[in-house]
Design a protein around this motif. Structure first.
Motif, PDB file in Angstrom:
ATOM      1  N   LEU A 209       0.898  -1.249   0.040  1.00  0.00           N
ATOM      2  CA  LEU A 209      -0.081   0.211   0.076  1.00  0.00           C
ATOM      3  C   LEU A 209       0.907   1.218  -0.029  1.00  0.00           C
ATOM      4  CD1 LEU A 209      -2.808   1.182   0.350  1.00  0.00           C
ATOM      5  CD2 LEU A 209      -2.420   1.175   2.635  1.00  0.00           C
ATOM      6  N   PRO A 210       0.795   2.038  -1.311  1.00  0.00           N
ATOM      7  CA  PRO A 210       1.443   3.237  -0.957  1.00  0.00           C
ATOM      8  C   PRO A 210       0.875   4.235  -0.353  1.00  0.00           C
ATOM      9  CG  PRO A 210       0.859   2.705  -3.360  1.00  0.00           C
ATOM     10  CD  PRO A 210       0.183   1.758  -2.263  1.00  0.00           C
ATOM     11  N   ILE A 211       1.732   4.920   0.686  1.00  0.00           N
ATOM     12  CA  ILE A 211       1.266   5.921   1.570  1.00  0.00           C
ATOM     13  C   ILE A 211       2.113   7.365   1.368  1.00  0.00           C
ATOM     14  CG2 ILE A 211       0.119   4.505   3.330  1.00  0.00           C
ATOM     15  CD1 ILE A 211       2.698   5.096   5.049  1.00  0.00           C
ATOM     16  N   SER A 212       1.369   8.482   1.646  1.00  0.00           N
ATOM     17  CA  SER A 212       2.200   9.778   1.554  1.00  0.00           C
ATOM     18  C   SER A 212       3.081   9.951   2.637  1.00  0.00           C
ATOM     19  CB  SER A 212       1.100  10.934   1.228  1.00  0.00           C
ATOM     20  OG  SER A 212       0.455  11.069   2.475  1.00  0.00           O
ATOM     21  N   LEU A 213       4.123  10.735   2.375  1.00  0.00           N
ATOM     22  CA  LEU A 213       4.952  11.303   3.471  1.00  0.00           C
ATOM     23  C   LEU A 213       4.142  11.709   4.725  1.00  0.00           C
ATOM     24  CD1 LEU A 213       7.977  11.722   4.362  1.00  0.00           C
ATOM     25  CD2 LEU A 213       7.954  14.116   3.283  1.00  0.00           C
ATOM     26  N   SER A 241       8.436   2.595   5.357  1.00  0.00           N
ATOM     27  CA  SER A 241       8.343   1.558   4.212  1.00  0.00           C
ATOM     28  C   SER A 241       8.803   0.538   4.795  1.00  0.00           C
ATOM     29  CB  SER A 241       9.387   2.068   3.082  1.00  0.00           C
ATOM     30  OG  SER A 241       8.709   3.078   2.258  1.00  0.00           O
ATOM     31  N   GLY A 242       7.859  -0.655   4.458  1.00  0.00           N
ATOM     32  CA  GLY A 242       8.137  -2.035   4.901  1.00  0.00           C
ATOM     33  C   GLY A 242       7.397  -2.496   6.304  1.00  0.00           C
ATOM     34  N   THR A 243       6.727  -1.467   7.020  1.00  0.00           N
ATOM     35  CA  THR A 243       6.093  -1.741   7.977  1.00  0.00           C
ATOM     36  C   THR A 243       4.724  -2.570   7.510  1.00  0.00           C
ATOM     37  OG1 THR A 243       6.601   0.163   8.871  1.00  0.00           O
ATOM     38  CG2 THR A 243       4.567  -0.749   9.663  1.00  0.00           C
ATOM     39  N   VAL A 244       4.425  -3.647   8.369  1.00  0.00           N
ATOM     40  CA  VAL A 244       3.540  -4.603   7.717  1.00  0.00           C
ATOM     41  C   VAL A 244       2.628  -4.410   8.916  1.00  0.00           C
ATOM     42  CG1 VAL A 244       2.896  -6.985   7.456  1.00  0.00           C
ATOM     43  CG2 VAL A 244       5.185  -6.050   6.771  1.00  0.00           C
ATOM     44  N   LEU A 245       1.328  -4.027   8.269  1.00  0.00           N
ATOM     45  CA  LEU A 245      -0.100  -4.181   9.087  1.00  0.00           C
ATOM     46  C   LEU A 245      -1.170  -5.437   8.976  1.00  0.00           C
ATOM     47  CD1 LEU A 245      -0.690  -0.291   9.132  1.00  0.00           C
ATOM     48  CD2 LEU A 245       0.708  -1.643  10.952  1.00  0.00           C
ATOM     49  N   VAL A 264      -0.594  -5.785   5.020  1.00  0.00           N
ATOM     50  CA  VAL A 264      -0.525  -4.709   4.382  1.00  0.00           C
ATOM     51  C   VAL A 264       0.938  -4.302   4.278  1.00  0.00           C
ATOM     52  CG1 VAL A 264      -1.262  -2.166   3.708  1.00  0.00           C
ATOM     53  CG2 VAL A 264      -3.076  -4.124   4.280  1.00  0.00           C
ATOM     54  N   THR A 265       1.826  -4.073   3.500  1.00  0.00           N
ATOM     55  CA  THR A 265       2.922  -3.728   3.380  1.00  0.00           C
ATOM     56  C   THR A 265       3.028  -2.365   3.156  1.00  0.00           C
ATOM     57  OG1 THR A 265       4.075  -5.937   3.398  1.00  0.00           O
ATOM     58  CG2 THR A 265       5.705  -3.795   2.872  1.00  0.00           C
ATOM     59  N   LEU A 266       3.468  -1.313   3.873  1.00  0.00           N
ATOM     60  CA  LEU A 266       3.640   0.152   3.836  1.00  0.00           C
ATOM     61  C   LEU A 266       4.593   0.507   2.873  1.00  0.00           C
ATOM     62  CD1 LEU A 266       2.571   1.565   7.189  1.00  0.00           C
ATOM     63  CD2 LEU A 266       0.692   0.813   5.428  1.00  0.00           C
TER      64      LEU A 266
END
Length: 299
Positions: A209-213, A241-245, A264-266
């Motif tokens: 999952l792409p997320i903004s800064l 980046s790489g955090t998994v939820l 979900v990998t950020l």
């Protein structure tokens, strides 16, 4: 239908891996969910999917390359005769039963069994089919139509959680029996097409999952796709980046009941174009709050 190699933009000697990569790239580009209301994109997505259905299957691809089927997968049914079957060394036992399913001629069978052949009952042979389904249809379940060689169609019930390569049995949908014998079954081998975003690991689903800064630094709730629909995912402050939820119960239906999970990998994404204001802020901030993210690597 256009040449499937041209649709996917690959050479005729492309590897299976190259074909899958081309499909993933084009499916993601033209996916209806990413192009709402765009009929052109929807048609291109259908063409790309149909091309992958053919070239993604090694057997179909080989037959297409040899000119035995066209780009739509259409072919002429091949009729087998008893002479060919007998020469194969299968004239007996279960092998013969399956052979009957191929030619199905009662007068030939009567000749094989002699004058009393008319009194012999025989179960019809099983017939094998190949059916490609979308990733979400396999995860959530579906009831697609399967076209048979004679032009008729049957409804195939895809149970939720169906796996790639799984074979479904439709009782009584095979070749007709001989002289009152029961019909055979239809054996449907399922091919699950890859999805542009989701991948499956056993009963779990994974997605990047792409997320903004700003979302990474400040946290917040972000809309996230799952096989059963979008949900709000809570992003913790300071996410990397790489955090998994984990989204509990948003995976695949388990055979014994219950659901797997979605992981979900950020992936933190900066703006596509350089932002001078952001650059200026980071330059000021880094001077006062410098830190070494590679400290543990001792480099």
């Amino acid at each position: 239908m256009t040449d499937p190699y041209e649709i996917l933009g690959v050479a005729k000697n492309a590897s299976a891996d190259d074909i899958q990569k081309a499909y993933r790239r084009l499916a993601k580009k033209h996916h209806p969910d990413l192009n709402p209301g765009d009929k052109s994109a929807e048609e291109k997505f259908k063409d790309v999917t149909a091309a992958y259905d053919l070239l993604g299957d090694a057997e179909k691809r080989g037959r297409y390359d040899r000119g035995e089927i066209d780009a739509s997968g259409a072919e002429k049914p091949q009729r087998r005769y008893y002479r060919d079957f007998a020469e194969s060394g299968q004239a007996g036992g279960r092998g013969f039963e399956q052979g009957y399913a191929d030619f199905g001629d009662e007068d030939i069978l009567s000749e094989i069994f002699g004058r009393r052949g008319a009194n012999v009952k025989m179960r019809g042979g099983d017939v094998r089919y190949h059916l490609a389904v979308d990733f979400l249809s396999a995860v959530n379940g579906a009831k697609p139509q399967l076209s048979l060689p004679d032009g008729s169609e049957i409804t195939v019930t895809i149970p939720a959680g169906t796996r790639d390569g799984q074979t479904l049995r439709l009782k009584g949908k095979g070749r007709p029996g001989y002289n009152g014998g029961e019909p055979g079954d239809a054996l449907i081998e399922i091919e699950v097409r890859p999805h542009p975003f989701f991948t499956r690991e056993d009963d779990n689903i994974r997605i990047e999952l792409p997320i903004s800064l700003a979302e990474a630094v400040l946290g917040g709730k972000v809309k996230t796709p799952t096989p059963s629909g979008d949900v709000l995912l809570n992003i913790p402050k300071g996410a990397n980046s790489g955090t998994v939820l984990r989204l509990k119960g948003k995976g695949v239906a388990k055979a014994g009941g219950g659901q797997g999970d979605q992981y979900v990998t950020l992936k933190v994404m900066l703006p596509e174009k350089p932002d001078p204001e952001l650059e200026e802020f980071i330059a000021r901030w880094s001077k006062a709050k410098a830190y070494d993210p590679r400290r543990a690597m001792e480099v």
